[in-house]
Motif scaffolding. Structure first.
Motif, PDB file in Angstrom:
ATOM      1  N   ASP A  88       0.850  -1.208   0.000  1.00 29.43           N
ATOM      2  CA  ASP A  88       0.000   0.000   0.000  1.00 29.43           C
ATOM      3  C   ASP A  88       0.883   1.256   0.000  1.00 29.43           C
ATOM      4  O   ASP A  88       0.647   2.197  -0.754  1.00 29.43           O
ATOM      5  CB  ASP A  88      -0.887   0.050   1.257  1.00 29.43           C
ATOM      6  CG  ASP A  88      -1.907  -1.080   1.263  1.00 29.43           C
ATOM      7  OD1 ASP A  88      -2.043  -1.764   0.220  1.00 29.43           O
ATOM      8  OD2 ASP A  88      -2.541  -1.292   2.315  1.00 29.43           O
ATOM      9  N   GLU A  89       1.907   1.208   0.861  1.00 31.36           N
ATOM     10  CA  GLU A  89       2.784   2.377   0.990  1.00 31.36           C
ATOM     11  C   GLU A  89       3.577   2.631  -0.296  1.00 31.36           C
ATOM     12  O   GLU A  89       3.686   3.764  -0.768  1.00 31.36           O
ATOM     13  CB  GLU A  89       3.752   2.084   2.139  1.00 31.36           C
ATOM     14  CG  GLU A  89       4.124   3.292   2.929  1.00 31.36           C
ATOM     15  CD  GLU A  89       5.168   2.926   3.983  1.00 31.36           C
ATOM     16  OE1 GLU A  89       5.529   1.733   4.116  1.00 31.36           O
ATOM     17  OE2 GLU A  89       5.627   3.853   4.655  1.00 31.36           O
ATOM     18  N   GLU A  90       4.110   1.551  -0.847  1.00 34.04           N
ATOM     19  CA  GLU A  90       4.899   1.684  -2.090  1.00 34.04           C
ATOM     20  C   GLU A  90       4.022   2.188  -3.237  1.00 34.04           C
ATOM     21  O   GLU A  90       4.458   3.005  -4.050  1.00 34.04           O
ATOM     22  CB  GLU A  90       5.544   0.339  -2.448  1.00 34.04           C
ATOM     23  CG  GLU A  90       6.702  -0.012  -1.535  1.00 34.04           C
ATOM     24  CD  GLU A  90       7.102  -1.492  -1.592  1.00 34.04           C
ATOM     25  OE1 GLU A  90       8.228  -1.798  -1.209  1.00 34.04           O
ATOM     26  OE2 GLU A  90       6.267  -2.340  -1.989  1.00 34.04           O
ATOM     27  N   LEU A  91       2.788   1.706  -3.262  1.00 34.17           N
ATOM     28  CA  LEU A  91       1.876   2.158  -4.323  1.00 34.17           C
ATOM     29  C   LEU A  91       1.655   3.660  -4.221  1.00 34.17           C
ATOM     30  O   LEU A  91       1.706   4.385  -5.218  1.00 34.17           O
ATOM     31  CB  LEU A  91       0.527   1.429  -4.207  1.00 34.17           C
ATOM     32  CG  LEU A  91      -0.528   1.881  -5.226  1.00 34.17           C
ATOM     33  CD1 LEU A  91      -0.173   1.392  -6.632  1.00 34.17           C
ATOM     34  CD2 LEU A  91      -1.926   1.382  -4.846  1.00 34.17           C
ATOM     35  N   GLU A  92       1.449   4.116  -2.993  1.00 33.60           N
ATOM     36  CA  GLU A  92       1.189   5.542  -2.794  1.00 33.60           C
ATOM     37  C   GLU A  92       2.374   6.389  -3.281  1.00 33.60           C
ATOM     38  O   GLU A  92       2.196   7.368  -4.008  1.00 33.60           O
ATOM     39  CB  GLU A  92       0.930   5.789  -1.301  1.00 33.60           C
ATOM     40  CG  GLU A  92       0.158   7.063  -1.051  1.00 33.60           C
ATOM     41  CD  GLU A  92       0.028   7.320   0.444  1.00 33.60           C
ATOM     42  OE1 GLU A  92      -0.229   6.350   1.202  1.00 33.60           O
ATOM     43  OE2 GLU A  92       0.199   8.492   0.839  1.00 33.60           O
ATOM     44  N   ILE A  93       3.566   5.960  -2.916  1.00 34.12           N
ATOM     45  CA  ILE A  93       4.770   6.704  -3.344  1.00 34.12           C
ATOM     46  C   ILE A  93       4.892   6.683  -4.867  1.00 34.12           C
ATOM     47  O   ILE A  93       5.128   7.703  -5.518  1.00 34.12           O
ATOM     48  CB  ILE A  93       6.048   6.097  -2.711  1.00 34.12           C
ATOM     49  CG1 ILE A  93       5.978   6.200  -1.186  1.00 34.12           C
ATOM     50  CG2 ILE A  93       7.301   6.787  -3.227  1.00 34.12           C
ATOM     51  CD1 ILE A  93       7.043   5.376  -0.462  1.00 34.12           C
ATOM     52  N   ALA A  94       4.692   5.479  -5.447  1.00 36.40           N
ATOM     53  CA  ALA A  94       4.859   5.337  -6.898  1.00 36.40           C
ATOM     54  C   ALA A  94       3.833   6.208  -7.651  1.00 36.40           C
ATOM     55  O   ALA A  94       4.186   6.893  -8.608  1.00 36.40           O
ATOM     56  CB  ALA A  94       4.696   3.878  -7.296  1.00 36.40           C
ATOM     57  N   LEU A  95       2.589   6.199  -7.188  1.00 33.61           N
ATOM     58  CA  LEU A  95       1.555   6.975  -7.888  1.00 33.61           C
ATOM     59  C   LEU A  95       1.856   8.465  -7.780  1.00 33.61           C
ATOM     60  O   LEU A  95       1.628   9.233  -8.726  1.00 33.61           O
ATOM     61  CB  LEU A  95       0.165   6.666  -7.328  1.00 33.61           C
ATOM     62  CG  LEU A  95      -0.364   5.266  -7.617  1.00 33.61           C
ATOM     63  CD1 LEU A  95      -1.776   5.077  -7.055  1.00 33.61           C
ATOM     64  CD2 LEU A  95      -0.368   4.937  -9.108  1.00 33.61           C
ATOM     65  N   LYS A  96       2.398   8.877  -6.651  1.00 29.40           N
ATOM     66  CA  LYS A  96       2.787  10.287  -6.494  1.00 29.40           C
ATOM     67  C   LYS A  96       3.874  10.645  -7.511  1.00 29.40           C
ATOM     68  O   LYS A  96       3.829  11.681  -8.175  1.00 29.40           O
ATOM     69  CB  LYS A  96       3.315  10.536  -5.069  1.00 29.40           C
ATOM     70  CG  LYS A  96       2.361  11.376  -4.269  1.00 29.40           C
ATOM     71  CD  LYS A  96       2.962  11.778  -2.942  1.00 29.40           C
ATOM     72  CE  LYS A  96       1.832  11.738  -1.918  1.00 29.40           C
ATOM     73  NZ  LYS A  96       2.301  11.396  -0.579  1.00 29.40           N
ATOM     74  N   GLU A  97       4.854   9.760  -7.633  1.00 28.03           N
ATOM     75  CA  GLU A  97       5.949  10.007  -8.584  1.00 28.03           C
ATOM     76  C   GLU A  97       5.431  10.112 -10.011  1.00 28.03           C
ATOM     77  O   GLU A  97       5.978  10.846 -10.828  1.00 28.03           O
ATOM     78  CB  GLU A  97       6.974   8.870  -8.525  1.00 28.03           C
ATOM     79  CG  GLU A  97       7.854   8.934  -7.303  1.00 28.03           C
ATOM     80  CD  GLU A  97       8.985   7.895  -7.365  1.00 28.03           C
ATOM     81  OE1 GLU A  97       9.600   7.687  -6.327  1.00 28.03           O
ATOM     82  OE2 GLU A  97       9.225   7.304  -8.433  1.00 28.03           O
ATOM     83  N   LEU A  98       4.399   9.347 -10.310  1.00 30.15           N
ATOM     84  CA  LEU A  98       3.921   9.285 -11.697  1.00 30.15           C
ATOM     85  C   LEU A  98       2.903  10.376 -12.023  1.00 30.15           C
ATOM     86  O   LEU A  98       2.513  10.526 -13.171  1.00 30.15           O
ATOM     87  CB  LEU A  98       3.293   7.911 -11.969  1.00 30.15           C
ATOM     88  CG  LEU A  98       4.275   6.745 -12.023  1.00 30.15           C
ATOM     89  CD1 LEU A  98       3.554   5.413 -12.033  1.00 30.15           C
ATOM     90  CD2 LEU A  98       5.168   6.852 -13.255  1.00 30.15           C
ATOM     91  N   SER A  99       2.448  11.108 -10.990  1.00 30.32           N
ATOM     92  CA  SER A  99       1.366  12.060 -11.265  1.00 30.32           C
ATOM     93  C   SER A  99       1.937  13.377 -11.763  1.00 30.32           C
ATOM     94  O   SER A  99       3.075  13.694 -11.533  1.00 30.32           O
ATOM     95  CB  SER A  99       0.495  12.271 -10.048  1.00 30.32           C
ATOM     96  OG  SER A  99       1.288  12.811  -9.028  1.00 30.32           O
TER      97      SER A  99
END
Ligand SMILES: Cc1ncc(C[n+]2csc(CCOP(=O)(O)OP(=O)(O)O)c2C)c(N)n1
Length: 288
Positions: free
Chosen positions: A277-288
């Motif tokens: 969950d945490e990694e997804l949140e970071i990754a989606l932030k990076e991609l936005s």
């Protein structure tokens, strides 16, 4: 208007059209990367690294080159795309969503028994998929067969296949490479996702490919080498592959496994792993 000013105008509009299409392809890739992460996170499994290395190539290929019809996935005049490295199927689902073959709501169905998005590509379950894969090494043989049939029928259809660099360890790939050269299949285009990582280690440690360009050339292929994340280079190579008439073309695309997500880039551990969950949140932030 003189003939030469007309041709200048045409070049200008061609350039403008290309620029616009590549801008759209970039947006498609951005959405694809998000959806790849959402799919693997939701399913708690999958192969994000090799999906993200292939994303930009797929976005340009589908947006700018493949003649396909989401309203009629089985259209008999379509071009073919075969994902030979079948473990990267979330990347293909993600591009099929952007092309209108699948709906974004289906992301939650990845790896579920119900639904149309199995863990590996299935041509009976999923519209827009033309080859069942997962067992590496088979895609180029299938591309050859469809391309040969298209030539015999005089349809002008093309067959594209995406190969992993680790997949090139399979002997069948090289048998198929000889076949395509023998029949001068100029409607076959192979793209190697050259991300330099295999399943559990660096390619050079597992089994080096040596001089990959020289190998393809020795097998009789028109060989191009590009940065597989540079949109102009991807586009120009695919145009060149279409233009080349003397035999098959291979595009060796240098890529980064996990491209676009800082902690996944060039990390073999992300070959087969789902983000938390945490990694997804970071990754989606990076991609936005
Ligand atoms: C015939 C076969 N042997 C082994 C495997 C197991 N396997 C799955 S992915 C993989 C690594 C493939 O590496 P590569 O083609 O470089 O994929 P990428 O790094 O682009 O994800 C292997 C060995 C397989 N799927 N099929």
């Amino acid at each position: 208007m003189t003939a030469s000013s007309k041709s200048n105008e045409k070049t200008k509009t061609d350039q403008a059209r290309k620029k616009e299409a590549l801008e759209e392809a970039k947006l498609i890739a951005q959405k694809m990367r998000r959806n790849i992460l959402l799919m693997t996170h939701h399913a708690k499994g999958g192969h994000p690294g090799g999906c993200l290395s292939a994303t930009d190539i797929l976005a340009v290929l589908y947006k700018c080159f493949l003649r396909i019809d989401p309203q009629n996935p089985r259209w008999s005049g379509r071009d073919y795309f075969f994902l030979s490295k079948g473990h990267a199927v979330p990347a293909q689902y993600a591009v099929l969503i952007e092309m209108g073959f699948l709906s974004p709501e289906e992301i939650k169905d990845f790896r579920e028994v119900e639904g149309r998005l199995p863990a590996y590509p299935s041509c009976t379950d999923t519209p827009g998929i033309d080859m069942a894969s997962g067992s590496l090494g088979q895609g180029l043989s299938i591309a050859n067969g469809t391309a040969l049939a298209a030539k015999l029928d005089g349809t002008g259809q093309r067959a594209y296949v995406l190969l992993g660099d680790g997949e090139l360890h399979e002997g069948q790939v090289w048998e198929a490479a000889m076949t395509a050269a023998h029949y001068k299949l100029n409607n076959v285009c192979a793209i190697v996702d050259y991300n330099k990582l295999q399943l559990d280690g660096a390619l050079d440690e597992v089994k080096t490919l040596g001089d990959l360009r020289a190998k393809w050339e020795a097998f009789g292929w028109h060989t191009l080498e590009i940065d597989g994340h540079d949109y102009e280079q991807i586009y120009d190579a695919l145009v060149e592959a279409e233009r080349f008439k003397d035999g098959p073309t291979v595009i060796i695309a240098h890529t980064v496994k996990g491209k676009g997500v800082s902690f996944m880039e060039d990390e073999v551990g992300w070959h087969c792993a789902a983000p938390s969950d945490e990694e997804l949140e970071i990754a989606l932030k990076e991609l936005s």
